[in-house]
Design a protein around this motif. Sequence first.
Motif, PDB file in Angstrom:
ATOM      1  N   UNK B  79      34.119  44.465  44.238  1.00  0.00           N
ATOM      2  CA  UNK B  79      34.367  43.146  44.534  1.00  0.00           C
ATOM      3  C   UNK B  79      33.266  42.294  44.311  1.00  0.00           C
ATOM      4  N   UNK B  80      31.899  42.494  44.404  1.00  0.00           N
ATOM      5  CA  UNK B  80      30.880  41.687  44.171  1.00  0.00           C
ATOM      6  C   UNK B  80      30.936  41.159  42.582  1.00  0.00           C
ATOM      7  N   UNK B  88      38.425  33.112  40.072  1.00  0.00           N
ATOM      8  CA  UNK B  88      38.884  32.698  41.274  1.00  0.00           C
ATOM      9  C   UNK B  88      38.364  33.788  42.272  1.00  0.00           C
ATOM     10  N   UNK B  89      37.429  34.578  42.080  1.00  0.00           N
ATOM     11  CA  UNK B  89      36.637  35.616  42.782  1.00  0.00           C
ATOM     12  C   UNK B  89      36.169  35.053  44.134  1.00  0.00           C
ATOM     13  N   UNK B  90      35.560  33.798  44.193  1.00  0.00           N
ATOM     14  CA  UNK B  90      34.828  33.411  45.325  1.00  0.00           C
ATOM     15  C   UNK B  90      36.116  32.979  46.317  1.00  0.00           C
ATOM     16  N   UNK B  97      37.721  41.870  50.293  1.00  0.00           N
ATOM     17  CA  UNK B  97      37.131  42.729  51.232  1.00  0.00           C
ATOM     18  C   UNK B  97      37.980  43.623  52.037  1.00  0.00           C
ATOM     19  N   UNK B  98      38.985  42.809  52.549  1.00  0.00           N
ATOM     20  CA  UNK B  98      40.069  43.616  53.240  1.00  0.00           C
ATOM     21  C   UNK B  98      40.796  44.356  52.368  1.00  0.00           C
TER      22      UNK B  98
END
Lengths: 162, 126
Positions: B79-80, B88-90, B97-98
């Motif tokens: 995820x990091x 679009x990660x941020x 995270x979920x």
Amino acid sequence: MSAETHNPVDAADAADGGVTPFGPDNPAPFIEPPRARTKRTPRATRTNFEMYGWLFMRLSGIVLVVLVLGHLLIQLVLDGGVSKIGFAFVAGRWANPFWQLWDLAMLWLAMLHGANGLRTVINDYAERDVTRTWLKWLLYAATVFTVLLGTLVIFTFDPNIQ
Amino acid sequence: MPAGTLYRGREGMWSWVAHRVTGVLIFFFLFVHVLDTALVRVSPQDYDKVVATYKNPVVNLMEYGLVAAILFHALNGLRVIAVDFWSKGPKYQRQMLWSVVGIWVVLMAGAFYPVLQHSLHDLFGS
């Protein structure tokens, strides 16, 4: 630093009095540029070490996901879980150079990934300079020892040790 | 507590805390694990004696905990990477995270019997 006749404190006092403190007869004290290079300054005063560290964490992380999860699957999940692990099981796996290489890559990448992570943690929480320096040297010593020991064991493993 | 350690809270901070805690735990285990494996260079008996510790039910449960820590660290690490390298990660960091938590729960449920089967057989027979 040029030797001036005027004390900067006097100039500050003059500024408080509302009088223009500096002029041709009363020059401002010379302030050395903060990044002035001297003869002893190295040619490059900073490196991209932290950037490469950041990149290494991500690249090694991707590889470690495969190596470590594969390792866990073989050691703890398949064929009865932890029950089958013993000297004979290790000997069987390290008879194959593929698994020797797998374990060697996992050892080096995991140790360097973990050491760099712990270096970050030490830098964040150990506030005293002495504490920080000592903790990091302890970390580096333990890391070098563990990586070398593990490498030696993989390369010198003898299934007929007895 | 050092200044600046507790900041905005919520998913971003707590995943960062969990990533640190699991990372440090895994690193300490790694030291021990290289040392115990090094016993294969001493003798098969010494190695098997130490590996017997890993088959103790309490230690076996700790192995399940190790799997939990590694799985979270691996999934959150991906995820990091997505937050850092995907444009679009941020924006989707919270949903990711979920997703990590959801996949983690499923994998942990699936690993329960395989990892603990040794102790389950020991304690409850057959």
